[in-house]
Scaffold this active site. Structure first.
Site, PDB file in Angstrom:
ATOM      1  N   CYS A 114       0.456  -0.968   0.202  1.00 12.73           N
ATOM      2  CA  CYS A 114       0.186  -0.064   0.181  1.00 12.73           C
ATOM      3  C   CYS A 114       1.199   1.489   0.127  1.00 12.73           C
ATOM      4  CB  CYS A 114      -0.712   0.547   1.163  1.00 12.73           C
ATOM      5  SG  CYS A 114      -2.460  -1.183   1.733  1.00 12.73           S
TER       6      CYS A 114
ATOM      7  N   ARG B  70       5.103   0.160  -6.304  1.00 13.54           N
ATOM      8  CA  ARG B  70       5.065  -0.522  -4.795  1.00 13.54           C
ATOM      9  C   ARG B  70       4.764  -1.969  -5.247  1.00 13.54           C
ATOM     10  NH1 ARG B  70       7.065   2.212  -0.413  1.00 13.54           N
ATOM     11  NH2 ARG B  70       5.370   1.029   0.782  1.00 13.54           N
TER      12      ARG B  70
ATOM     13  N   TRP C 204      -2.290  -2.340  -1.263  1.00 12.18           N
ATOM     14  CA  TRP C 204      -2.616  -4.424  -2.118  1.00 12.18           C
ATOM     15  C   TRP C 204      -3.172  -4.848  -0.867  1.00 12.18           C
ATOM     16  CZ3 TRP C 204       0.302  -7.828   0.411  1.00 12.18           C
ATOM     17  CH2 TRP C 204       1.099  -8.775  -0.138  1.00 12.18           C
TER      18      TRP C 204
ATOM     19  N   ASN D   1      -2.126   2.224   5.747  1.00  8.31           N
ATOM     20  CA  ASN D   1      -0.980   1.445   5.485  1.00  8.31           C
ATOM     21  C   ASN D   1      -1.033   0.695   7.052  1.00  8.31           C
ATOM     22  OD1 ASN D   1      -0.919   2.620   3.113  1.00  8.31           O
ATOM     23  ND2 ASN D   1       1.053   2.771   3.244  1.00  8.31           N
ATOM     24  N   GLY D   2      -0.730  -0.514   6.312  1.00 11.29           N
ATOM     25  CA  GLY D   2      -0.558  -1.738   7.521  1.00 11.29           C
ATOM     26  C   GLY D   2      -1.887  -2.626   7.794  1.00 11.29           C
TER      27      GLY D   2
ATOM     28  N   GLU E 184      19.188 -16.239  -6.853  1.00 13.49           N
ATOM     29  CA  GLU E 184      18.738 -15.027  -7.604  1.00 13.49           C
ATOM     30  C   GLU E 184      18.239 -15.366  -9.067  1.00 13.49           C
ATOM     31  OE1 GLU E 184      17.818 -12.480  -5.936  1.00 13.49           O
ATOM     32  OE2 GLU E 184      17.761 -11.153  -7.723  1.00 13.49           O
TER      33      GLU E 184
ATOM     34  N   LYS F 129      14.217 -14.315  -9.918  1.00 16.50           N
ATOM     35  CA  LYS F 129      14.320 -13.437 -10.546  1.00 16.50           C
ATOM     36  C   LYS F 129      13.148 -14.337 -11.401  1.00 16.50           C
ATOM     37  CE  LYS F 129      14.854 -10.385  -9.574  1.00 16.50           C
ATOM     38  NZ  LYS F 129      15.773 -10.169  -8.131  1.00 16.50           N
TER      39      LYS F 129
ATOM     40  N   GLU G 187       9.301 -15.029 -10.224  1.00 10.93           N
ATOM     41  CA  GLU G 187       8.409 -13.643 -10.250  1.00 10.93           C
ATOM     42  C   GLU G 187       8.302 -12.877 -11.572  1.00 10.93           C
ATOM     43  OE1 GLU G 187      10.642 -10.801  -6.827  1.00 10.93           O
ATOM     44  OE2 GLU G 187      12.394 -11.024  -8.140  1.00 10.93           O
TER      45      GLU G 187
ATOM     46  N   HIS H 255      21.055 -35.638  -4.142  1.00 11.96           N
ATOM     47  CA  HIS H 255      20.824 -36.012  -3.591  1.00 11.96           C
ATOM     48  C   HIS H 255      19.235 -35.902  -3.456  1.00 11.96           C
ATOM     49  CE1 HIS H 255      25.008 -36.583  -1.727  1.00 11.96           C
ATOM     50  NE2 HIS H 255      25.022 -35.307  -2.775  1.00 11.96           N
TER      51      HIS H 255
ATOM     52  N   LYS I 187       6.581  -3.868  -4.049  1.00 18.76           N
ATOM     53  CA  LYS I 187       7.935  -3.804  -4.158  1.00 18.76           C
ATOM     54  C   LYS I 187       8.514  -3.369  -2.498  1.00 18.76           C
ATOM     55  CE  LYS I 187      12.044  -2.124  -6.126  1.00 18.76           C
ATOM     56  NZ  LYS I 187      13.083  -3.346  -6.811  1.00 18.76           N
TER      57      LYS I 187
END
Ligand code: F6R
Length: 606
Positions: A2, A27, A72, A98-99, A480, A484, A487, A503, A601
């Site tokens: 948010c 974000r 969000w 927000n929160g 990484e 990527k 995502e 294994h 973000k």
């Protein structure tokens, strides 16, 4: 996550709010809304992008104060009704929040028992009604917000607009909020860097703060009611432009910005003569460094992958034990904190709630924490008060690229600095410094000649899953690369140290399964070759990231060459083709690469 943007001044608030909210878009969000005070308070909100909300705004709204929100979803689905702002029953009090309000179920039940009709499923709406109830007592907006928040349990970045008062009341607790001081106008944002487009003078709020904001004044107090000093900080001019320029997407732009971002990160921080790092912000003398018993590195996602590279470099160069922790796990695992040890928290945004909690836990137990942070003045940077800014410039794409490289570079310089205070020789230090200074140029060289990235994309784009394998410093690079691709292209990926393949994970291989092997020319290269053979024997298609001129390329089905690089610095080069594979796969599959689904973000909730 948010975002909040607020304005009070003498200009029309609507275009300013829209501009601010557009800057918050990166974000990640699913719905938007604004409230404008023009006599009454009018609310416009909608599921979708800021541009879609803009299309429902009447052309003639004239108000000079307002609040905007990008949501969000956490409590309640993605619907117009759940989008912020939320109004009180009379419409005289309007909030954006927000929160998370943890006791919202109780608060909502109590409001309903008082006959108040709740129009959304959110935890936030309760706050608007509670403030209105308190306002009826003494018509004091600040006192009403204070009393309402004293009944709430949870986190908030809160902005409240009042029909009958020319001010905005803001409050912060566990969710960032920054006030920007202009000339005869005041801005509020949940994301400090977005304010730099409007003013360079900002006031950071602390957790537990309430502030009353008008066009020309800021009054700050605590939740208890004690007045607090308003400290104005002048924002540093950001070197990077947060605009797309000639690029189609921020992710691609930021991949290409890596050479310059790295130059900014290492500039002035390397002492070639002594072969040493020069990270002043650490505030640690060589004798402090010589006594460090161990180092812990903590972060999430990409920052965690960078931390794992840092961990290996610290052990290699400084010969002290180093260990990496997932921030969201750290404080729940009852960590034993040694006050002489160093703790590094790594974060691009400097706002990640899990990482911030880890900082507080370490500090509570008497440990020292250093931040490795991109966003200047962010909550974690201020909470740590010491550390290293990585100077990547603004990172707009949700998928982090240039921040990763700069985190790795900053941790390399730290490893060097501790190493030099202990066992690393001047000559070895100088060799690493020389290598680091070459990296920006080598990345540029690679970006000019990227190799068969699209052939790799053809192999992975329809795969059921993709393996990423590497050893040593390339094992976190594999993670990484996998992160990527997951995502932005939504393809399940698995990353393993290559020796671990046999294994268990090898059971997944079928004819044609794509595997991306990261194999720079280092001391574990030959070991990785065995894993390549084992995989090929089971029908896997091999995409090989290797150094140019290395005959290991005979092993790959698709061979992507990077320039020759110092073996301790290879992650800074090998990660770049992985970023490009993720980017081009997402584009080929038609995904919104800068705003991947469900992601945010800056993750400001636990
Ligand atoms: C990956 C990504 C996330 C972040 C993670 C931590 O591309 O962006 O995994 O790395 O949420 O964020 P920061 O670094 O802001 O703490």
């Amino acid at each position: 996550m948010c975002g909040i943007f607020g304005y009070i001044g003498s200009k029309r608030a609507t275009p300013i709010l829209i501009d601010g909210m557009r800057r918050l878009e990166y974000r990640g969000y699913d719905s938007t809304g604004i409230a404008i005070k023009d006599g009454d308070i009018s609310i416009f909100k909608k599921v979708g992008k800021v541009s879609e909300m803009r299309s429902i705004l009447p052309l003639n709204i004239q108000g000079t104060s307002g609040i905007g929100h990008t949501r969000w979803a956490t409590h309640g689905g993605v619907t117009d009704a759940n989008a912020h702002p939320h109004a009180s029953a009379s419409g005289d009090v309007v909030i954006v929040h927000n929160g998370i309000i943890n006791n919202s179920r109780l608060l909502r039940a109590s409001l309903m028992a008082q006959g108040i009709e709740l129009k959304s499923e959110t935890d936030s709406e309760a706050l608007a009604h509670m403030i209105e109830i308190e306002l009826a007592i003494d018509d004091d907006p600040e006192a009403a917000v204070r009393r309402a928040l004293q009944k709430a349990v949870g986190t908030w970045g809160l902005c409240v607009l009042f029909k009958n008062h020319d001010l905005i009341v803001v409050a912060r607790n566990g969710s960032p909020l920054v006030i920007g001081k202009g000339d005869g106008e005041t801005f509020i944002s949940s994301d400090g860097p977005t304010l730099s487009e409007f003013t360079d003078r900002v006031v950071y709020l602390e957790d537990g703060d309430i502030a009353v904001v008008t066009a020309t004044s800021i009054k700050r107090s605590s939740l208890k009611g004690d007045s607090k000093k308003v400290e104005v900080t002048v924002l540093e001019k950001s070197w990077g432009e947060a605009e797309l320029g000639a690029y189609e997407h921020f992710m691609l732009k930021e991949i290409h910005e890596q050479p310059d971002a790295l130059r900014h990160c290492i500039s002035g921080r390397l002492d070639r003569v002594r072969g040493n790092g020069r990270l002043g912000g650490l505030r640690l003398s060589p004798s402090d460094l010589a006594k460090v018993p161990h180092v812990r590195l903590i972060g999430c996602g990409t920052a965690l992958n960078a931390a794992e590279i840092g961990q290996l470099l610290i052990e290699k160069l400084a010969r002290i034990p180093a260990v990496t922790h997932i921030a969201s796990e750290f404080r729940y695992n009852e960590p034993v904190i040694n006050p002489n040890a160093l703790h590094f928290v790594i974060s691009q945004s400097g706002e990640t709630a899990d990482t911030l909690s880890a900082v507080k836990e370490i500090q509570l137990k008497g440990g020292q924490v250093h931040g490795v942070i991109n966003v200047v003045g962010s909550t974690i940077a201020r909470q740590c008060r010491q550390g290293v800014y990585i100077h990547s410039g603004p990172e707009q794409s949700v998928a982090s690229t240039k921040a990763f490289s700069n985190m790795v570079a900053a941790l390399t310089m730290f490893a060097l600095q501790v190493g030099r205070s202990r066992s690393t020789s001047k000559e070895r230090g100088q060799e690493i410094i020389h290598g680091l200074q070459q990296i920006p140029h080598l990345i540029e060289e690679y970006l000019e000649n990227q190799g068969p990235i699209m052939e790799a994309v053809e192999l992975v784009k329809n795969a059921k899953s993709v393996f990423f394998l590497g050893r040593g410093l390339s094992a976190p690079v594999a993670k990484e690369g996998a992160l990527k691709l997951m995502e932005v292209a939504y393809i399940p990926c698995l990353a393993y140290p290559a020796g671990e393949m046999k294994h268990g994970p090898i059971a997944l291989l079928e004819e044609g399964s794509p595997i991306i092997f990261i194999v720079p020319n280092d001391h574990v290269k030959e070991k990785t070759v065995s894993a390549i053979h084992e995989s090929k024997a089971r029908g896997a298609k091999i995409i090989l990231i290797h150094e140019e001129g290395d005959d290991i390329s005979l092993e790959g089905d698709v061979n992507i060459a990077i320039p020759k690089v110092h073996s301790l610095l290879s992650p800074l080069l090998t990660v770049v083709p992985l970023q490009l594979i993720a980017y081009h796969t997402a584009i080929t599959l038609g995904h919104d690469v800068d705003r991947p689904r469900n992601l945010a973000k800056s993750v400001t909730v636990e």
